[in-house]
Motif scaffolding. Structure first.
Motif, PDB file in Angstrom:
ATOM      1  N   ASP A   1       0.843  -1.014   0.124  1.00  0.00           N
ATOM      2  CA  ASP A   1      -0.327   0.152   0.643  1.00  0.00           C
ATOM      3  C   ASP A   1       0.721   1.514   0.575  1.00  0.00           C
ATOM      4  OD1 ASP A   1      -2.145  -1.419   0.130  1.00  0.00           O
ATOM      5  OD2 ASP A   1      -2.279  -1.641   2.167  1.00  0.00           O
ATOM      6  N   ASP A   2       1.884   1.585  -0.871  1.00  0.00           N
ATOM      7  CA  ASP A   2       2.913   2.618  -1.258  1.00  0.00           C
ATOM      8  C   ASP A   2       3.394   2.858   0.199  1.00  0.00           C
ATOM      9  OD1 ASP A   2       2.062   2.705  -3.881  1.00  0.00           O
ATOM     10  OD2 ASP A   2       0.811   4.120  -3.002  1.00  0.00           O
ATOM     11  N   GLU A   3       3.959   1.393   1.377  1.00  0.00           N
ATOM     12  CA  GLU A   3       4.424   1.997   2.647  1.00  0.00           C
ATOM     13  C   GLU A   3       5.670   0.718   2.259  1.00  0.00           C
ATOM     14  OE1 GLU A   3       4.468   4.234   4.881  1.00  0.00           O
ATOM     15  OE2 GLU A   3       2.474   5.191   4.638  1.00  0.00           O
ATOM     16  N   GLN A   4       6.416   1.410   2.830  1.00  0.00           N
ATOM     17  CA  GLN A   4       7.709   0.486   2.980  1.00  0.00           C
ATOM     18  C   GLN A   4       7.879  -0.615   3.955  1.00  0.00           C
ATOM     19  OE1 GLN A   4       9.489   0.389  -0.034  1.00  0.00           O
ATOM     20  NE2 GLN A   4      10.497  -1.671   0.333  1.00  0.00           N
ATOM     21  N   TYR A   5       8.353  -1.375   4.283  1.00  0.00           N
ATOM     22  CA  TYR A   5       8.377  -2.135   5.346  1.00  0.00           C
ATOM     23  C   TYR A   5       9.723  -2.797   5.026  1.00  0.00           C
ATOM     24  CZ  TYR A   5       3.514  -0.687   6.343  1.00  0.00           C
ATOM     25  OH  TYR A   5       2.581  -0.397   6.638  1.00  0.00           O
ATOM     26  N   ILE A   6       9.891  -3.331   6.509  1.00  0.00           N
ATOM     27  CA  ILE A   6      11.004  -4.751   6.721  1.00  0.00           C
ATOM     28  C   ILE A   6      10.758  -5.700   8.237  1.00  0.00           C
ATOM     29  CG2 ILE A   6      13.525  -4.769   7.836  1.00  0.00           C
ATOM     30  CD1 ILE A   6      14.081  -1.693   7.230  1.00  0.00           C
ATOM     31  N   ILE A   7      11.036  -6.564   7.240  1.00  0.00           N
ATOM     32  CA  ILE A   7      10.296  -7.461   8.270  1.00  0.00           C
ATOM     33  C   ILE A   7      11.536  -8.664   8.731  1.00  0.00           C
ATOM     34  CG2 ILE A   7       9.546 -10.544   8.362  1.00  0.00           C
ATOM     35  CD1 ILE A   7       7.317  -9.636   6.182  1.00  0.00           C
ATOM     36  N   VAL A   8      11.906  -8.255  10.043  1.00  0.00           N
ATOM     37  CA  VAL A   8      13.487  -9.106  10.536  1.00  0.00           C
ATOM     38  C   VAL A   8      12.497  -9.891  11.435  1.00  0.00           C
ATOM     39  CG1 VAL A   8      14.874  -6.518   9.976  1.00  0.00           C
ATOM     40  CG2 VAL A   8      13.544  -7.559  12.120  1.00  0.00           C
ATOM     41  N   LYS A   9      14.064 -10.903  11.798  1.00  0.00           N
ATOM     42  CA  LYS A   9      13.595 -11.817  12.489  1.00  0.00           C
ATOM     43  C   LYS A   9      13.765 -10.982  13.643  1.00  0.00           C
ATOM     44  CE  LYS A   9      15.831 -16.009  10.663  1.00  0.00           C
ATOM     45  NZ  LYS A   9      16.433 -17.025  11.053  1.00  0.00           N
ATOM     46  N   GLN A  10      13.488 -11.364  15.370  1.00  0.00           N
ATOM     47  CA  GLN A  10      13.484 -10.478  16.603  1.00  0.00           C
ATOM     48  C   GLN A  10      15.240 -10.853  16.872  1.00  0.00           C
ATOM     49  OE1 GLN A  10      11.134 -10.330  20.430  1.00  0.00           O
ATOM     50  NE2 GLN A  10      13.016 -12.791  20.477  1.00  0.00           N
ATOM     51  N   SER A  11      16.235 -11.507  16.750  1.00  0.00           N
ATOM     52  CA  SER A  11      17.846 -11.771  17.000  1.00  0.00           C
ATOM     53  C   SER A  11      18.149 -10.727  16.577  1.00  0.00           C
ATOM     54  CB  SER A  11      18.219 -13.041  16.762  1.00  0.00           C
ATOM     55  OG  SER A  11      18.085 -13.333  15.205  1.00  0.00           O
ATOM     56  N   ASP A  12      18.032 -10.479  14.912  1.00  0.00           N
ATOM     57  CA  ASP A  12      18.115  -8.964  13.901  1.00  0.00           C
ATOM     58  C   ASP A  12      18.431  -7.781  15.134  1.00  0.00           C
ATOM     59  OD1 ASP A  12      19.425 -10.449  12.688  1.00  0.00           O
ATOM     60  OD2 ASP A  12      17.408 -10.692  11.134  1.00  0.00           O
ATOM     61  N   ILE A  13      16.880  -7.155  15.973  1.00  0.00           N
ATOM     62  CA  ILE A  13      17.111  -5.831  16.778  1.00  0.00           C
ATOM     63  C   ILE A  13      18.226  -5.833  17.314  1.00  0.00           C
ATOM     64  CG2 ILE A  13      15.500  -5.308  18.125  1.00  0.00           C
ATOM     65  CD1 ILE A  13      13.092  -6.564  16.495  1.00  0.00           C
ATOM     66  N   LEU A  14      19.100  -4.808  17.480  1.00  0.00           N
ATOM     67  CA  LEU A  14      19.910  -4.890  18.692  1.00  0.00           C
ATOM     68  C   LEU A  14      19.616  -3.468  20.229  1.00  0.00           C
ATOM     69  CD1 LEU A  14      22.136  -3.545  15.882  1.00  0.00           C
ATOM     70  CD2 LEU A  14      21.968  -6.404  16.175  1.00  0.00           C
ATOM     71  N   ALA A  15      18.534  -3.760  20.322  1.00  0.00           N
ATOM     72  CA  ALA A  15      18.050  -2.282  21.197  1.00  0.00           C
ATOM     73  C   ALA A  15      17.888  -1.884  20.815  1.00  0.00           C
ATOM     74  CB  ALA A  15      19.039  -1.764  21.060  1.00  0.00           C
ATOM     75  N   VAL A  16      16.664  -1.388  22.248  1.00  0.00           N
ATOM     76  CA  VAL A  16      14.951  -1.130  21.875  1.00  0.00           C
ATOM     77  C   VAL A  16      16.071   1.093  22.611  1.00  0.00           C
ATOM     78  CG1 VAL A  16      12.829  -0.406  23.007  1.00  0.00           C
ATOM     79  CG2 VAL A  16      13.863  -3.027  22.965  1.00  0.00           C
ATOM     80  N   VAL A  17      14.841   1.390  22.117  1.00  0.00           N
ATOM     81  CA  VAL A  17      15.073   2.738  22.343  1.00  0.00           C
ATOM     82  C   VAL A  17      14.332   3.535  23.052  1.00  0.00           C
ATOM     83  CG1 VAL A  17      15.863   5.310  20.565  1.00  0.00           C
ATOM     84  CG2 VAL A  17      16.287   3.317  20.321  1.00  0.00           C
ATOM     85  N   GLU A  18      14.881   4.083  23.874  1.00  0.00           N
ATOM     86  CA  GLU A  18      13.833   4.163  25.119  1.00  0.00           C
ATOM     87  C   GLU A  18      14.219   6.341  25.015  1.00  0.00           C
ATOM     88  OE1 GLU A  18      14.419   2.796  29.188  1.00  0.00           O
ATOM     89  OE2 GLU A  18      13.116   0.474  28.225  1.00  0.00           O
TER      90      GLU A  18
END
Length: 94
Positions: A77-94
């Motif tokens: 729908d004209d939006e760009q997304y990225i599908i990753v494995k959870q292990s590819d997420i390095l950190a949560v920004v708070e």
């Protein structure tokens, strides 16, 4: 349409690239570095992946930093997304 990730997958929407440097120089789109920061759009259920129990640790709406070459880019729908494995997420920004 809606993306519903399976297993330990997470759908991310990349945050906009900076158009200016901190010193005020405006960057051409080709010179802009692709940010590795994204917002979590959808989270898979987790479960057993490759024989190991995976508990999902990120939630929708969180901002995260992910590995530079991770994931699969998808346009929906004209939006760009990225599908990753959870292990590819390095950190949560708070």
């Amino acid at each position: 349409m809606k993306l519903v990730p399976l297993a330990d997958r997470v759908v991310l929407k990349q945050l906009e690239a900076e158009e200016k440097t901190k010193s005020g120089i405006i960057l051409a789109s080709a010179a802009q570095e692709k940010p590795q920061e994204a917002e979590v759009i959808a989270v898979g259920p987790g479960g057993v992946v490759d024989g190991k129990e995976v508990t999902m640790q990120v939630k929708e709406g969180q901002k995260v930093i992910y590995s530079k070459y991770a994931g699969t880019e998808v346009k929906l729908d004209d939006e760009q997304y990225i599908i990753v494995k959870q292990s590819d997420i390095l950190a949560v920004v708070e």
